[in-house]
Design a protein around this motif. Sequence first.
Motif, PDB file in Angstrom:
ATOM      1  N   SER A   1       6.952  11.431   3.494  1.00 55.41           N
ATOM      2  CA  SER A   1       5.981  10.585   4.172  1.00 55.41           C
ATOM      3  C   SER A   1       4.887  10.131   3.211  1.00 55.41           C
ATOM      4  O   SER A   1       4.751  10.652   2.095  1.00 55.41           O
ATOM      5  CB  SER A   1       5.370  11.322   5.361  1.00 55.41           C
ATOM      6  OG  SER A   1       4.651  12.449   4.923  1.00 55.41           O
ATOM      7  N   GLY A   2       4.085   9.170   3.675  1.00 58.44           N
ATOM      8  CA  GLY A   2       3.109   8.522   2.810  1.00 58.44           C
ATOM      9  C   GLY A   2       2.115   9.456   2.142  1.00 58.44           C
ATOM     10  O   GLY A   2       1.763   9.276   0.968  1.00 58.44           O
ATOM     11  N   ARG A   3       1.650  10.458   2.880  1.00 60.78           N
ATOM     12  CA  ARG A   3       0.678  11.415   2.339  1.00 60.78           C
ATOM     13  C   ARG A   3       1.346  12.742   1.992  1.00 60.78           C
ATOM     14  O   ARG A   3       0.662  13.737   1.783  1.00 60.78           O
ATOM     15  CB  ARG A   3      -0.441  11.642   3.363  1.00 60.78           C
ATOM     16  CG  ARG A   3      -1.182  10.369   3.747  1.00 60.78           C
ATOM     17  CD  ARG A   3      -2.113   9.900   2.676  1.00 60.78           C
ATOM     18  NE  ARG A   3      -2.755   8.627   3.019  1.00 60.78           N
ATOM     19  CZ  ARG A   3      -3.926   8.521   3.619  1.00 60.78           C
ATOM     20  NH1 ARG A   3      -4.596   9.606   3.953  1.00 60.78           N
ATOM     21  NH2 ARG A   3      -4.433   7.330   3.873  1.00 60.78           N
ATOM     22  N   ASP A   4       2.688  12.723   1.952  1.00 56.99           N
ATOM     23  CA  ASP A   4       3.486  13.920   1.618  1.00 56.99           C
ATOM     24  C   ASP A   4       3.233  15.066   2.600  1.00 56.99           C
ATOM     25  O   ASP A   4       3.241  16.241   2.215  1.00 56.99           O
ATOM     26  CB  ASP A   4       3.213  14.389   0.187  1.00 56.99           C
ATOM     27  CG  ASP A   4       4.333  15.259  -0.368  1.00 56.99           C
ATOM     28  OD1 ASP A   4       4.202  15.769  -1.499  1.00 56.99           O
ATOM     29  OD2 ASP A   4       5.349  15.463   0.340  1.00 56.99           O
TER      30      ASP A   4
ATOM     31  N   ARG B   1       0.855  -1.182   0.000  1.00 54.90           N
ATOM     32  CA  ARG B   1       0.000   0.000   0.000  1.00 54.90           C
ATOM     33  C   ARG B   1       0.889   1.229   0.000  1.00 54.90           C
ATOM     34  O   ARG B   1       1.363   1.678   1.044  1.00 54.90           O
ATOM     35  CB  ARG B   1      -0.920  -0.021   1.204  1.00 54.90           C
ATOM     36  CG  ARG B   1      -1.879   1.142   1.283  1.00 54.90           C
ATOM     37  CD  ARG B   1      -2.960   1.131   0.227  1.00 54.90           C
ATOM     38  NE  ARG B   1      -3.756   2.349   0.295  1.00 54.90           N
ATOM     39  CZ  ARG B   1      -4.877   2.482   0.997  1.00 54.90           C
ATOM     40  NH1 ARG B   1      -5.342   1.452   1.703  1.00 54.90           N
ATOM     41  NH2 ARG B   1      -5.518   3.624   1.003  1.00 54.90           N
ATOM     42  N   PHE B   2       1.150   1.776  -1.154  1.00 49.88           N
ATOM     43  CA  PHE B   2       2.184   2.796  -1.340  1.00 49.88           C
ATOM     44  C   PHE B   2       1.964   4.013  -0.436  1.00 49.88           C
ATOM     45  O   PHE B   2       2.906   4.516   0.184  1.00 49.88           O
ATOM     46  CB  PHE B   2       2.212   3.215  -2.808  1.00 49.88           C
ATOM     47  CG  PHE B   2       3.320   4.166  -3.171  1.00 49.88           C
ATOM     48  CD1 PHE B   2       3.044   5.463  -3.579  1.00 49.88           C
ATOM     49  CD2 PHE B   2       4.644   3.750  -3.138  1.00 49.88           C
ATOM     50  CE1 PHE B   2       4.060   6.340  -3.931  1.00 49.88           C
ATOM     51  CE2 PHE B   2       5.676   4.607  -3.485  1.00 49.88           C
ATOM     52  CZ  PHE B   2       5.384   5.911  -3.895  1.00 49.88           C
ATOM     53  N   ASP B   3       0.736   4.496  -0.346  1.00 55.19           N
ATOM     54  CA  ASP B   3       0.492   5.730   0.407  1.00 55.19           C
ATOM     55  C   ASP B   3       0.539   5.518   1.919  1.00 55.19           C
ATOM     56  O   ASP B   3       0.387   6.480   2.684  1.00 55.19           O
ATOM     57  CB  ASP B   3      -0.804   6.395  -0.024  1.00 55.19           C
ATOM     58  CG  ASP B   3      -2.030   5.527   0.264  1.00 55.19           C
ATOM     59  OD1 ASP B   3      -3.158   6.046   0.134  1.00 55.19           O
ATOM     60  OD2 ASP B   3      -1.859   4.337   0.585  1.00 55.19           O
ATOM     61  N   HIS B   4       0.774   4.279   2.364  1.00 47.92           N
ATOM     62  CA  HIS B   4       0.953   4.010   3.789  1.00 47.92           C
ATOM     63  C   HIS B   4       2.422   3.991   4.192  1.00 47.92           C
ATOM     64  O   HIS B   4       2.735   3.768   5.362  1.00 47.92           O
ATOM     65  CB  HIS B   4       0.321   2.666   4.157  1.00 47.92           C
ATOM     66  CG  HIS B   4      -1.169   2.738   4.272  1.00 47.92           C
ATOM     67  ND1 HIS B   4      -1.933   1.764   4.909  1.00 47.92           N
ATOM     68  CD2 HIS B   4      -2.050   3.651   3.838  1.00 47.92           C
ATOM     69  CE1 HIS B   4      -3.201   2.093   4.854  1.00 47.92           C
ATOM     70  NE2 HIS B   4      -3.295   3.224   4.206  1.00 47.92           N
ATOM     71  N   TYR B   5       3.284   4.230   3.238  1.00 53.51           N
ATOM     72  CA  TYR B   5       4.718   4.122   3.492  1.00 53.51           C
ATOM     73  C   TYR B   5       5.452   5.398   3.105  1.00 53.51           C
ATOM     74  O   TYR B   5       5.186   5.982   2.046  1.00 53.51           O
ATOM     75  CB  TYR B   5       5.330   2.970   2.686  1.00 53.51           C
ATOM     76  CG  TYR B   5       5.074   1.616   3.290  1.00 53.51           C
ATOM     77  CD1 TYR B   5       3.823   1.015   3.177  1.00 53.51           C
ATOM     78  CD2 TYR B   5       6.074   0.943   3.980  1.00 53.51           C
ATOM     79  CE1 TYR B   5       3.576  -0.219   3.745  1.00 53.51           C
ATOM     80  CE2 TYR B   5       5.839  -0.301   4.539  1.00 53.51           C
ATOM     81  CZ  TYR B   5       4.593  -0.871   4.419  1.00 53.51           C
ATOM     82  OH  TYR B   5       4.353  -2.105   4.978  1.00 53.51           O
ATOM     83  N   GLY B   6       6.360   5.804   3.970  1.00 52.63           N
ATOM     84  CA  GLY B   6       7.302   6.817   3.576  1.00 52.63           C
ATOM     85  C   GLY B   6       8.310   6.228   2.602  1.00 52.63           C
ATOM     86  O   GLY B   6       8.599   5.020   2.643  1.00 52.63           O
ATOM     87  N   ILE B   7       8.801   7.053   1.698  1.00 54.00           N
ATOM     88  CA  ILE B   7       9.841   6.626   0.763  1.00 54.00           C
ATOM     89  C   ILE B   7      11.106   7.421   1.056  1.00 54.00           C
ATOM     90  O   ILE B   7      11.111   8.654   0.993  1.00 54.00           O
ATOM     91  CB  ILE B   7       9.430   6.835  -0.694  1.00 54.00           C
ATOM     92  CG1 ILE B   7       8.179   6.012  -1.026  1.00 54.00           C
ATOM     93  CG2 ILE B   7      10.589   6.452  -1.620  1.00 54.00           C
ATOM     94  CD1 ILE B   7       8.350   4.508  -0.915  1.00 54.00           C
ATOM     95  N   GLY B   8      12.140   6.693   1.415  1.00 54.38           N
ATOM     96  CA  GLY B   8      13.427   7.320   1.693  1.00 54.38           C
ATOM     97  C   GLY B   8      14.380   7.134   0.541  1.00 54.38           C
ATOM     98  O   GLY B   8      14.295   6.144  -0.207  1.00 54.38           O
TER      99      GLY B   8
END
Length: 122
Positions: free
Chosen positions: A52-55, A28-35
């Motif tokens: 973060s997930g929701r920016d 679930r992409f929007d539940h995860y922060g991307i570093g």
Amino acid sequence: QVQLVESGGGVVQPGESLRLSCVASGFRFDHYGIGWFRQSPGKAREKIACVSGRDMYRFYGGSVNGRFTVSRDNAKNTAYLQMNSLKPEDTGVYYCAADPHCESYSDEFDYWGQGTQVTVSS
């Protein structure tokens, strides 16, 4: 199956720009922060940015603050790292990784991509 695939690396001259992409699947992409992390020769892996997930939150490491911009498009399951004013010391392998919390240490991130090489040289 979880996948993170980076692209956009290459060889550029000092002062030039690159944009890296990280396409995610299998979670679930929007539940995860991307570093975004950088592994330079002879140096420890460095967390340089995270969104973060929701920016709602963005982090930048001191070495890239003001030059790099992290962003994401949740509709496309894709995160980006816009890198401007590149310097030779930015050379390294760049990885994207996913974790529910951007604040996590690098070894706590759940999922990792394979990395893309960025070389800054005149």
